[in-house]
Write a protein that holds these residues in place. Structure first.
Motif, PDB file in Angstrom:
ATOM      1  N   THR A  31       3.719   1.570 -22.000  1.00  0.00           N
ATOM      2  CA  THR A  31       3.572   1.464 -20.558  1.00  0.00           C
ATOM      3  C   THR A  31       2.120   1.200 -20.205  1.00  0.00           C
ATOM      4  OG1 THR A  31       3.255   3.831 -20.379  1.00  0.00           O
ATOM      5  CG2 THR A  31       5.480   3.034 -20.108  1.00  0.00           C
ATOM      6  N   SER A  32       1.926   0.493 -19.156  1.00  0.00           N
ATOM      7  CA  SER A  32       0.550   0.166 -18.806  1.00  0.00           C
ATOM      8  C   SER A  32      -0.154   1.407 -18.280  1.00  0.00           C
ATOM      9  CB  SER A  32       0.519  -0.943 -17.763  1.00  0.00           C
ATOM     10  OG  SER A  32       1.169  -0.494 -16.608  1.00  0.00           O
ATOM     11  N   HIS A  50      -4.934  -7.000 -12.474  1.00  0.00           N
ATOM     12  CA  HIS A  50      -4.244  -7.920 -13.369  1.00  0.00           C
ATOM     13  C   HIS A  50      -4.023  -9.232 -12.616  1.00  0.00           C
ATOM     14  CE1 HIS A  50      -1.400  -9.289 -16.369  1.00  0.00           C
ATOM     15  NE2 HIS A  50      -1.507  -8.170 -17.025  1.00  0.00           N
ATOM     16  N   ALA A  52      -2.529 -12.905 -11.602  1.00  0.00           N
ATOM     17  CA  ALA A  52      -1.197 -13.505 -11.729  1.00  0.00           C
ATOM     18  C   ALA A  52      -1.128 -14.351 -12.991  1.00  0.00           C
ATOM     19  CB  ALA A  52      -0.881 -14.359 -10.502  1.00  0.00           C
ATOM     20  N   GLN A  53      -2.186 -15.063 -13.250  1.00  0.00           N
ATOM     21  CA  GLN A  53      -2.260 -15.865 -14.468  1.00  0.00           C
ATOM     22  C   GLN A  53      -3.667 -15.788 -15.032  1.00  0.00           C
ATOM     23  OE1 GLN A  53      -0.811 -19.631 -12.914  1.00  0.00           O
ATOM     24  NE2 GLN A  53       1.138 -19.321 -13.975  1.00  0.00           N
ATOM     25  N   PHE A  54      -3.774 -15.934 -16.356  1.00  0.00           N
ATOM     26  CA  PHE A  54      -5.077 -15.833 -17.001  1.00  0.00           C
ATOM     27  C   PHE A  54      -5.682 -17.209 -17.303  1.00  0.00           C
ATOM     28  CE2 PHE A  54      -3.220 -11.727 -17.720  1.00  0.00           C
ATOM     29  CZ  PHE A  54      -4.297 -10.853 -17.647  1.00  0.00           C
ATOM     30  N   GLY A  55      -4.821 -18.228 -17.377  1.00  0.00           N
ATOM     31  CA  GLY A  55      -5.323 -19.565 -17.696  1.00  0.00           C
ATOM     32  C   GLY A  55      -5.568 -19.793 -19.180  1.00  0.00           C
ATOM     33  N   PHE A  56      -5.054 -18.881 -20.022  1.00  0.00           N
ATOM     34  CA  PHE A  56      -5.182 -19.089 -21.465  1.00  0.00           C
ATOM     35  C   PHE A  56      -4.041 -19.992 -21.933  1.00  0.00           C
ATOM     36  CE2 PHE A  56      -6.762 -14.420 -21.508  1.00  0.00           C
ATOM     37  CZ  PHE A  56      -7.952 -14.808 -20.906  1.00  0.00           C
ATOM     38  N   GLY A  57      -4.264 -20.711 -23.040  1.00  0.00           N
ATOM     39  CA  GLY A  57      -3.245 -21.626 -23.530  1.00  0.00           C
ATOM     40  C   GLY A  57      -3.353 -22.959 -22.820  1.00  0.00           C
ATOM     41  N   ARG A  58      -2.478 -23.869 -23.170  1.00  0.00           N
ATOM     42  CA  ARG A  58      -2.513 -25.191 -22.540  1.00  0.00           C
ATOM     43  C   ARG A  58      -1.085 -25.656 -22.260  1.00  0.00           C
ATOM     44  NH1 ARG A  58      -0.940 -28.814 -26.326  1.00  0.00           N
ATOM     45  NH2 ARG A  58      -1.096 -28.122 -28.493  1.00  0.00           N
ATOM     46  N   VAL A  59      -0.965 -26.631 -21.405  1.00  0.00           N
ATOM     47  CA  VAL A  59       0.345 -27.159 -21.044  1.00  0.00           C
ATOM     48  C   VAL A  59       0.933 -27.924 -22.231  1.00  0.00           C
ATOM     49  CG1 VAL A  59       1.568 -28.773 -19.533  1.00  0.00           C
ATOM     50  CG2 VAL A  59      -0.210 -27.274 -18.607  1.00  0.00           C
ATOM     51  N   ALA A  60       2.200 -27.687 -22.517  1.00  0.00           N
ATOM     52  CA  ALA A  60       2.884 -28.385 -23.606  1.00  0.00           C
ATOM     53  C   ALA A  60       3.318 -29.763 -23.139  1.00  0.00           C
ATOM     54  CB  ALA A  60       4.097 -27.578 -24.060  1.00  0.00           C
TER      55      ALA A  60
ATOM     56  N   PRO B 128       5.629 -25.459 -18.921  1.00  0.00           N
ATOM     57  CA  PRO B 128       5.766 -25.227 -20.365  1.00  0.00           C
ATOM     58  C   PRO B 128       4.388 -25.171 -21.016  1.00  0.00           C
ATOM     59  CG  PRO B 128       6.373 -27.484 -19.832  1.00  0.00           C
ATOM     60  CD  PRO B 128       6.152 -26.777 -18.524  1.00  0.00           C
ATOM     61  N   MET B 129       4.220 -24.194 -21.903  1.00  0.00           N
ATOM     62  CA  MET B 129       2.871 -24.003 -22.448  1.00  0.00           C
ATOM     63  C   MET B 129       2.872 -23.781 -23.952  1.00  0.00           C
ATOM     64  SD  MET B 129       0.752 -21.907 -19.586  1.00  0.00           S
ATOM     65  CE  MET B 129      -0.760 -22.430 -20.380  1.00  0.00           C
ATOM     66  N   VAL B 130       1.693 -24.044 -24.522  1.00  0.00           N
ATOM     67  CA  VAL B 130       1.434 -23.800 -25.944  1.00  0.00           C
ATOM     68  C   VAL B 130       0.339 -22.746 -26.049  1.00  0.00           C
ATOM     69  CG1 VAL B 130       0.743 -24.824 -28.144  1.00  0.00           C
ATOM     70  CG2 VAL B 130       1.907 -26.236 -26.425  1.00  0.00           C
ATOM     71  N   PHE B 131       0.570 -21.733 -26.878  1.00  0.00           N
ATOM     72  CA  PHE B 131      -0.429 -20.690 -27.097  1.00  0.00           C
ATOM     73  C   PHE B 131      -0.769 -20.636 -28.581  1.00  0.00           C
ATOM     74  CE2 PHE B 131       2.204 -19.276 -23.502  1.00  0.00           C
ATOM     75  CZ  PHE B 131       1.229 -19.179 -22.507  1.00  0.00           C
ATOM     76  N   ASP B 135      -5.355 -17.728 -28.461  1.00  0.00           N
ATOM     77  CA  ASP B 135      -4.973 -17.575 -27.044  1.00  0.00           C
ATOM     78  C   ASP B 135      -4.256 -16.252 -26.818  1.00  0.00           C
ATOM     79  OD1 ASP B 135      -5.929 -20.125 -26.352  1.00  0.00           O
ATOM     80  OD2 ASP B 135      -3.982 -21.076 -26.769  1.00  0.00           O
ATOM     81  N   PHE B 139      -5.171 -12.333 -24.232  1.00  0.00           N
ATOM     82  CA  PHE B 139      -4.440 -11.626 -23.162  1.00  0.00           C
ATOM     83  C   PHE B 139      -4.579 -10.112 -23.341  1.00  0.00           C
ATOM     84  CE2 PHE B 139      -2.086 -15.690 -23.156  1.00  0.00           C
ATOM     85  CZ  PHE B 139      -2.031 -15.942 -21.798  1.00  0.00           C
ATOM     86  N   LYS B 180       2.247  -8.288 -24.209  1.00  0.00           N
ATOM     87  CA  LYS B 180       3.582  -8.137 -23.618  1.00  0.00           C
ATOM     88  C   LYS B 180       4.163  -9.518 -23.312  1.00  0.00           C
ATOM     89  CE  LYS B 180       2.987  -3.769 -21.176  1.00  0.00           C
ATOM     90  NZ  LYS B 180       2.976  -3.192 -19.814  1.00  0.00           N
ATOM     91  N   GLU B 187       2.629 -16.118 -17.052  1.00  0.00           N
ATOM     92  CA  GLU B 187       1.714 -17.228 -17.294  1.00  0.00           C
ATOM     93  C   GLU B 187       2.439 -18.579 -17.180  1.00  0.00           C
ATOM     94  OE1 GLU B 187      -1.326 -16.121 -17.664  1.00  0.00           O
ATOM     95  OE2 GLU B 187      -2.369 -18.038 -17.890  1.00  0.00           O
TER      96      GLU B 187
END
Lengths: 206, 415
Positions: A31-32, A50, A52-60, B128-131, B135, B139, B180, B187
């Motif tokens: 639990t947080s 927290h 809503a979004q972190f902006g990590f990762g990239r669009v597939a 759709p995303m790639v991690f 990455d 988090f 999580k 995201e």
């Protein structure tokens, strides 16, 4: 002076070392951590803010997804172009499958694929008497078979093998063409045996 | 019988090394080791493993890059072509050492370069995303101790000669660390109409399971850590899906793809496997939750015990929440007493229990049952079979009894 108040935490310990260093260890819960911070400027655990979004990762990209997205659903979504028949599948089966599943799909040593006479042997769980959806046969062969060369079959070969196995289980004519349109239409004998999990929390044994 | 090894020869050759310093002039020592079939044999330790006769008279081993298990401890999994079992009867406490965590896989353990491994999330999502692994580690992270158990985890033996490892050794517990899944769901922007997601592994079986979306929002973790280090290859390196309290197979290892959908995919592992006959010709499907269970790990086969004080020890767990209590019977189930639970008792986690008992030496049966916080009481085998139309199979969690013979031999007994 400052203090931290930890709520809704199990197995947490809060240690104070002087007034500068606060170690918060939450080892045992998923639990947080909720910390009500009475004084500003004090180092605390997370996660009051927290985003809503972190902006990590990239669009597939569509191409990236298409290269991986090989699953097939019971409604046929995901089935590729092409087709095959049991006649063609029989030859492939003899070459690439019979070694593990037996000459007629009943002998093993690995999983039995053809139901055969289910009245004589108990616990037969073959395609013809246990598998609820024909699309699963295609999906599984394409992703995981043959065991020693997974992912090596063409879509046409997978259609042909699927057709052969359905035919061997008495569910498809020998010369019928199996493709993205006809495969989802096959009604498997075991379909209506499957029920969703009905166990619930509490004392009842199910 | 002891074998002379290279270290011994090096001593006679007059060469000085760390190893022959350790070897010293050790007397022949022999360790009794239990094999998978329960047979005891004498395992020969090398001279360096035996150590010096008097460790206070010889400098010990200097620090090294990795710790080691004592050579006197012969812990081992029992394995087949597709699984390996945790030696429950040889362990202590609540954590399974990572190298003894049970294994079950469907196309072997893949060799994955973490720098090349990516997780794709697509389907019914806004974006759709790639991690990459890097990455995922950026988090917010979470750790929790929880059990993992294969749903096909019950065996018996008519002659009673079967150990906890063989009965239910497809149960292990680790501290899992990761991000999580709900964080990743936010995201990518999961469509509110999505009700299932497909989890797919990057192994040779490209194994897939459908999982209800609510579990992803609830407590699912994309785990990259296990007991303080990266997840072991056998457990899904570099990332796995971890679903607290749910059957092992759905916790897809070597996770490479998640696809949100409005229906289950009916993969092979959720149709032709991991489904159970429940009577009336019906087959139960998507039985995710692991029911409450316990097993006495001491005394258990192949132990021999003497009359007098015995601390009965075991482990208990429930996929529905916390273990509320464990009850122990020492008279074949006629009467039951509360066992002591070792703190901490955690949600969906193995708890150790113990019960101090003075055995009068007369033959009897001892057994344990878990009662979880929802009120579920671990059933006897006969109850379970009756509830499922006489069938056994997946999700089989009966009370396990041990029969103590007059000579102290402990044998498994079905309930």
């Amino acid at each position: 002076m400052f203090w931290l108040k930890a709520r809704s935490m199990q197995g947490s310990t809060i240690k104070y070392i002087g007034t500068a260093l606060v170690l918060v260890t939450v080892a045992f819960t998923g639990t947080s951590l909720k910390i009500s911070r009475q004084h500003p400027g004090v180092l605390s655990a997370d996660t009051l803010s927290h985003p809503a979004q972190f902006g990590f990762g990239r669009v597939a990209t569509a191409a990236e997804i298409a290269a991986l997205d090989i699953d097939v659903r019971p409604d046929g979504k995901g089935l590729p172009k092409g087709e095959g028949s049991a006649t063609e599948g029989r030859a492939i089966y003899g070459l690439k499958c019979a070694g593990c599943h037996g000459a007629t799909g009943t002998e093993g040593p690995n999983d039995r694929l053809v139901a055969g006479d289910t009245t004589r042997a108990r616990r037969i769980r073959a395609i013809g008497n246990y598998w609820p959806y024909a699309t699963t046969v295609f999906d599984y062969i394409r992703r995981a078979m043959p065991f020693n060369q997974p992912g090596s079959l063409t879509d046409q070969e997978v259609y042909s093998l699927t057709a052969f196995l359905l035919h061997a289980n008495g569910l498809l004519a020998e010369n019928a063409k199996l493709n993205a349109k006809t495969l989802p239409q096959i009604k498997m004998p075991a379909r209506d045996k499957f029920v969703p999990d009905d166990r619930v929390d509490g004392p009842e044994i199910r | 019988m002891q074998q002379r090894d290279d270290q011994d020869k090096s001593i006679t050759g007059g060469r000085i090394s760390r190893r022959n310093l350790l070897a010293g002039a050790a007397a022949a020592s022999v360790v009794l080791v239990q094999t998978a079939s329960g047979k005891a044999f004498q395992a020969a330790l090398t001279a360096s493993e035996r150590g010096p006769e008097d460790p206070t008279k010889v400098p010990g081993v200097p620090p090294g890059t990795l710790g080691t298990r004592s050579p006197f401890e012969k812990l081992a999994k029992i394995y087949s072509d597709t699984s390996s079992r945790t030696p429950l009867q040889d362990l202590q406490g609540m954590i399974t050492p990572s190298d003894l965590h049970y294994e079950r896989h469907h196309g072997g353990v893949p060799a994955i370069d973490p720098a090349k491994h990516e997780l794709v999330i697509h389907g019914m999502v806004d974006k759709p995303m790639v991690f990459t692994l890097a990455d995922l580690k950026r988090f917010p992270s979470v750790s929790r101790i929880a059990f993992l158990e294969c749903s096909g985890n019950y065996r018996g033996a008519n002659d009673g000669k079967i150990r906890p490892q063989e009965i239910c050794g497809l149960t292990s517990q680790s501290e899992w660390t990761g991000v999580k899944l709900s964080t990743l769901f936010r995201e990518v922007g999961v469509n509110p109409k999505a009700s299932w997601f497909l989890a797919e592994g990057g192994d040779a079986a490209v194994m897939t399971r459908s999982v209800p979306v609510h579990k992803g929002w609830d407590d699912a973790i994309i785990a990259y850590g296990q007991n303080g280090e990266a997840i072991r290859p056998e457990q899904g390196y570099p990332i796995r899906l971890f679903l607290p309290g749910w059957e092992g197979n759905a916790n897809v290892k070597w996770l490479r793809r998640i696809e949100l959908s409005d229906a289950p995919f009916m993969t092979r592992e959720e149709t032709s496997k991991y489904t159970e006959a429940v009577g009336g010709g019906k087959i139960r499907q998507f039985s995710f939750t692991m029911d409450a269970r316990s097993v006495i790990t001491f005394p258990s086969y192949p132990a021999r015990v003497e009359k007098g004080w015995i601390e009965i020890r075991g482990i208990a767990w429930s996929g529905r929440g916390k273990v509320a209590r464990v009850e122990v019977s020492t008279d074949a189930g006629k009467t039951w007493q509360h066992a002591a639970l070792q703190e901490p008792v955690l949600d969906k986690a193995i708890a150790a229990f113990r019960y101090l008992w003075n055995w009068d030496g007369n033959p009897t049966e001892i057994m344990s049952r878990t009662v979880d916080e929802t009120g579920y009481v671990q059933p006897f085998l006969k109850q379970l079979m009756a509830a499922r139309g006489g069938n056994m199979g997946y999700h089989f969690n009966p009370v396990t009894a041990w029969y103590l013979q007059k000579d102290g031999q402990v044998l498994f007994k079905a309930t």
